[in-house]
Scaffold this motif. Structure first.
Motif, PDB file in Angstrom:
ATOM      1  N   VAL A   5       7.778  -5.034  20.818  1.00 18.52           N
ATOM      2  CA  VAL A   5       7.407  -4.768  21.994  1.00 18.52           C
ATOM      3  C   VAL A   5       5.905  -4.490  22.105  1.00 18.52           C
ATOM      4  O   VAL A   5       5.266  -3.730  21.484  1.00 18.52           O
ATOM      5  CB  VAL A   5       8.303  -3.643  22.705  1.00 18.52           C
ATOM      6  N   GLU A   6       5.227  -5.166  23.104  1.00 20.78           N
ATOM      7  CA  GLU A   6       3.744  -5.047  23.330  1.00 20.78           C
ATOM      8  C   GLU A   6       3.311  -4.212  24.303  1.00 20.78           C
ATOM      9  O   GLU A   6       4.386  -3.786  25.287  1.00 20.78           O
ATOM     10  CB  GLU A   6       2.973  -6.367  23.384  1.00 20.78           C
ATOM     11  N   SER A   7       2.438  -3.265  24.458  1.00 21.70           N
ATOM     12  CA  SER A   7       2.029  -2.736  25.579  1.00 21.70           C
ATOM     13  C   SER A   7       0.477  -2.387  25.567  1.00 21.70           C
ATOM     14  O   SER A   7      -0.302  -3.058  24.534  1.00 21.70           O
ATOM     15  CB  SER A   7       2.509  -1.346  25.437  1.00 21.70           C
ATOM     16  N   LEU A  20      -4.562  -3.143  22.690  1.00 24.51           N
ATOM     17  CA  LEU A  20      -3.076  -3.539  22.783  1.00 24.51           C
ATOM     18  C   LEU A  20      -2.292  -2.897  21.563  1.00 24.51           C
ATOM     19  O   LEU A  20      -2.842  -2.757  20.437  1.00 24.51           O
ATOM     20  CB  LEU A  20      -2.955  -4.993  22.688  1.00 24.51           C
ATOM     21  N   SER A  21      -1.013  -2.721  21.794  1.00 27.30           N
ATOM     22  CA  SER A  21      -0.015  -1.965  20.819  1.00 27.30           C
ATOM     23  C   SER A  21       1.009  -2.840  20.568  1.00 27.30           C
ATOM     24  O   SER A  21       1.494  -3.539  21.691  1.00 27.30           O
ATOM     25  CB  SER A  21       0.087  -0.413  21.237  1.00 27.30           C
ATOM     26  N   CYS A  95       2.546 -10.405  20.480  1.00 25.72           N
ATOM     27  CA  CYS A  95       2.579  -9.835  19.274  1.00 25.72           C
ATOM     28  C   CYS A  95       3.525 -10.826  18.168  1.00 25.72           C
ATOM     29  O   CYS A  95       4.529 -11.165  18.639  1.00 25.72           O
ATOM     30  CB  CYS A  95       3.253  -8.565  19.165  1.00 25.72           C
ATOM     31  N   ASN A  96       3.186 -11.006  16.978  1.00 19.64           N
ATOM     32  CA  ASN A  96       3.995 -11.676  16.057  1.00 19.64           C
ATOM     33  C   ASN A  96       4.071 -10.953  14.682  1.00 19.64           C
ATOM     34  O   ASN A  96       3.186 -10.588  14.292  1.00 19.64           O
ATOM     35  CB  ASN A  96       3.410 -13.297  15.965  1.00 19.64           C
ATOM     36  N   GLY A 121       5.049 -10.393  25.305  1.00 23.35           N
ATOM     37  CA  GLY A 121       3.588 -10.826  25.731  1.00 23.35           C
ATOM     38  C   GLY A 121       3.194  -9.615  26.808  1.00 23.35           C
ATOM     39  O   GLY A 121       4.225  -9.230  27.623  1.00 23.35           O
ATOM     40  N   THR A 122       2.047  -9.493  26.924  1.00 19.47           N
ATOM     41  CA  THR A 122       1.165  -8.490  27.647  1.00 19.47           C
ATOM     42  C   THR A 122       0.128  -9.362  28.393  1.00 19.47           C
ATOM     43  O   THR A 122      -0.643  -9.941  27.546  1.00 19.47           O
ATOM     44  CB  THR A 122       0.981  -7.491  27.279  1.00 19.47           C
TER      45      THR A 122
END
Length: 128
Positions: A5-7, A20-21, A95-96, A121-122
């Motif tokens: 999970v991206e944010s 980004l996290s 993120c991957n 994605g974000t």
């Protein structure tokens, strides 16, 4: 089941910064390489930065000197610090992670496999 999970995405003016996290949750054996990719409208997804578990990192030429990838292995997280943002950095950032997981055949024999996992994605928009 593994989940990423991206944010941290959003709208930012050119020249500003954004962080980004991405957090990995679920059940796994090891998290190997982690990285960030991005996809702009009408373009293919491209690699932005990768970080191997030993601390080594690699960057796309377009972001070298401006972006920094880092990992917090204790919290199963990866970050992307983006500075001096440009309008051409506008994209959905994904993120991957390359993750080893354990499974069991129907016969009961265990096995291990390594797969690549993606977040949802974000959006990052750089505009004045």
């Amino acid at each position: 089941q593994v989940r990423l999970v991206e944010s941290g995405g959003g709208l930012v003016q050119p020249g500003r910064s954004l962080r980004l996290s991405c957090v990995v949750s679920g059940s796994w054996l090891t998290v190997n390489k982690m990285g960030w990719y991005r996809q702009a409208p009408g373009k293919e997804r491209e690699l932005v930065a990768t970080a191997i578990s030993d601390g080594n990192a690699d960057y796309a030429d377009s972001v070298k000197g401006r972006f920094t990838i880092s990992r917090d292995n204790a919290r199963n997280m990866v970050f992307l610090q983006m500075s001096s943002l440009k309008p051409e950095d506008t994209a959905v950032y994904f993120c991957n992670a390359e993750i080893r997981t354990s499974h069991t055949y129907s016969s009961g024999r265990p096995y291990i496999k390594t797969d690549g996992y993606w977040g949802q994605g974000t959006q990052v928009t750089v505009s004045s």
